[in-house]
Design a protein around this motif. Sequence first.
Motif, short mmCIF file in Angstrom:
data_model
loop_
_atom_site.label_atom_id
_atom_site.label_comp_id
_atom_site.label_asym_id
_atom_site.label_seq_id
_atom_site.Cartn_x
_atom_site.Cartn_y
_atom_site.Cartn_z
N ARG A 60 -17.05 52.60 23.09
CA ARG A 60 -17.79 51.29 22.97
C ARG A 60 -16.82 50.09 22.21
O ARG A 60 -16.90 49.03 22.57
N ILE A 61 -16.07 50.70 21.57
CA ILE A 61 -15.08 49.87 20.84
C ILE A 61 -13.94 49.38 21.67
O ILE A 61 -13.82 48.09 21.94
N MET A 96 -13.90 49.13 25.19
CA MET A 96 -14.46 48.41 26.21
C MET A 96 -14.91 47.03 25.66
O MET A 96 -14.59 46.00 26.48
N ALA A 97 -15.44 46.87 24.54
CA ALA A 97 -15.86 45.63 24.23
C ALA A 97 -14.73 44.63 23.98
O ALA A 97 -14.71 43.70 24.34
N LEU A 98 -13.60 45.38 23.16
CA LEU A 98 -12.30 44.59 22.92
C LEU A 98 -11.72 44.34 24.25
O LEU A 98 -11.23 43.03 24.29
N ALA A 114 -13.17 43.90 27.19
CA ALA A 114 -13.85 42.55 27.75
C ALA A 114 -13.30 41.38 26.96
O ALA A 114 -13.19 40.19 27.51
N SER A 167 -18.87 44.49 29.48
CA SER A 167 -18.60 45.75 29.09
C SER A 167 -20.07 46.44 29.31
O SER A 167 -21.07 45.92 29.19
N ARG A 183 -21.88 38.60 23.56
CA ARG A 183 -22.49 39.93 24.02
C ARG A 183 -21.39 41.08 23.65
O ARG A 183 -21.91 42.14 23.36
N GLU A 184 -20.14 40.83 23.94
CA GLU A 184 -19.12 41.62 23.61
C GLU A 184 -18.92 42.35 22.11
O GLU A 184 -18.68 43.30 21.76
N LEU A 210 -19.27 45.58 20.38
CA LEU A 210 -18.19 46.41 19.29
C LEU A 210 -18.76 46.67 18.09
O LEU A 210 -18.66 47.94 17.75
#
Lengths: 423, 423
Positions: free
Chosen positions: A75-76, A78-80, A82, A94, B64-65, B69
């Motif tokens: 989760r961390i 993929m968000a970063l 994106a 993401s 969103r991201e 995160l």
Amino acid sequence: MGLVVQKYGGSSVADAEGIKRVAKRIVEAKKNGNQVVVVVSAMGDTTDELIDLAAQVSPMPAGREFDMLLTAGERISMALLAMAIKNLGHEAQSFTGSQAGVITDSVHNKARIIDVTPGRIRTALDEGNIAIVAGFQGVSADKKDITTLGRGGSDTTAVALAAALDAEVCEIYTDVDGVFTADPRVVKKAKKIDWISFEDMLELAASGSKVLLHRCVEYARRYNIPIHVRSSFSGLQGTWVSSEPIGDKKVEQAIISGVAHDTSEAKITVVGVPDKPGEAAAIFRAIADAQINIDMVVQNVSAASTGLTDISFTLPKTEGRKAIDALERNRPGIGFDSLRYDDQIGKISLVGAGMKTNPGVTAAFFEALSDAGVNIELISTSEIRISVVTRKDDVSEAVRAVHTAFGLDSDTDEAVVYGGTGR
Amino acid sequence: MGLVVQKYGGSSVADAEGIKRVAKRIVEAKKNGNQVVVVVSAMGDTTDELIDLAAQVSPMPAGREFDMLLTAGERISMALLAMAIKNLGHEAQSFTGSQAGVITDSVHNKARIIDVTPGRIRTALDEGNIAIVAGFQGVSADKKDITTLGRGGSDTTAVALAAALDAEVCEIYTDVDGVFTADPRVVKKAKKIDWISFEDMLELAASGSKVLLHRCVEYARRYNIPIHVRSSFSGLQGTWVSSEPIGDKKVEQAIISGVAHDTSEAKITVVGVPDKPGEAAAIFRAIADAQINIDMVVQNVSAASTGLTDISFTLPKTEGRKAIDALERNRPGIGFDSLRYDDQIGKISLVGAGMKTNPGVTAAFFEALSDAGVNIELISTSEIRISVVTRKDDVSEAVRAVHTAFGLDSDTDEAVVYGGTGR
């Protein structure tokens, strides 16, 4: 416009710099006119740190909660990732495994993918986004609980998404340049393989090669998705794994693809087994009931004088204790004298579809081992593989000898960094 | 059997020891015959670390991201907490905001809860589980994207779940013993309040008290859910916040509940505004269009000779730049001479429902400030609150003077640790 699935392992996104480097590579693929789906693992040591935390809280964390915990890692990352892509001026979204439609069974910590329904990914792509998907995770079909896919799970996520989205290729980015003819840490003259068939890759993976896991290759073969294993650092062409050589890669299939080795197994010998029908079945039923996967099996020729025989088999060292316990528990039913446990063994495997039509391969393999003074303890073969068990200390020497004997050595010593791919 | 919702902030679950301590407290509540739902924040500094990571990757992370995160933080703490509880021999299951049915609007980073559908939580409880829910997060109704609720969001999650599940009480565990008659860091003789009405608590929260956020109290009042604010460290009875004193807590409502202060605001004075209809409206329309919330407003009496007046208002310092820009942009339409910005102010507020029926309160408040030599710059009042703006340097002295004047001092100096509750 083609659709490409890329997978980046934890070492490729170990820190902010790595994430920005990977983001650039992804944007390149997008600029080349592709629709891009990216599967990403947790950053560097994140997963190990989470496992440590769990160990501090409970000696035996529950599977469901353990999966909930571990999936925080992707989760961390993929968000970063994106965010980093958007910072380069491209649209990215993401998605968790659940959001990406990765449906699994309910076996926590090593769930299997049973379906992929990538509706949201498809929509994101159609709207011009790069889709970033958390590797290694899914959601269970029955309980809607978060699951993880076990070791190498992100590779499997990538291949499964590539299959569901009918991708042109699944690119597995890692910290090595591709699949080699042997482990370059052992054989300095190992060569990168340009193309290898699914079948040979499956045998290599089953024999100790760690670049791709068996399960991921199996999935790719079933859906005929070409895999391109390559380095996220160098950008060089890596190794293509597919049913037939692709495009301009009209390479002829090598007789021998490579030499794999594995020192993670142990050997158990069941001594003094009555040589009568049903004995072997009883032994391996006991092992199977304990949920242990075994590898090689050999039954010695029975000594006529005693009517007793020995049965040896190999299995992961990590399962040794459990197997011994299972056999001892069932000793009254099976009937044997004693058990011998040996974890100082190693396995060397020669893999290549060409050996089917080249009868001299087996002989040459044994001659090379003999010339190197390596004693053979067990032998097992498939149509396209020969494996032998030797002393663990002999493995490196044996791998080098076989690699040379089959003409696999490159002309120059290459210093290649070689490592595991995490999950 | 009652249903209790407990919320634990990040400082209560800062490390593995904290998580185990909290797990014991939760199991206590379960053993006392309650169904227990626990809302948990991210561990200690996790959120700040994730924010740092985002800043390294992108100067302006997408909402969103960013939410994707940040929600990793609660995922970690809730899974660990469930493990710790199971390790004590009790059943527990963790749920993300989405799994718990926390439905929000789509405003990322500060979403509002629009519905709670806690079907899975109810099922988990009915099956004998303790339910652990990630605070601070939800899922958007329209796009099914992960959202976060902004500052103090976990408290709101807890109250919202308590309302949806018809809980007897929502216990907010934090690192202080409850709500005090003033900030104990400023007033050593501040007393813990045993019971306070929703209305007084709302005024205190709006006036700078940081133990509970306004939004959470507002939600609790709307659904009439009693809140019990208490320490996760001491286990003492804390402060009850409810419409009427609960059970044996037959305390009489105090005339004055407490003294709050706030040094996070700045004052902007618009100088030389033509004293004609529509001028004030134009100023505050410009501010509102910039999405800035203001607090106090004062218009000076117009000087007849010039036909010009000054308008002052206070707002969060963090919005200062934006407000100045908005006013300058609209200067031609509004018409004013100049702007003055002052961030060296402080606000002191006296809160208590009793002041409605005690006409001497306002006079006594001003006398106390005067005796302490504190100059008053702005005044604003509600039915149950009086606030004044002073120089920032005078705030501590002013709070102590007012606290003493209204007989709120405890007999002994108490050394109480007081801190924010994170989210």
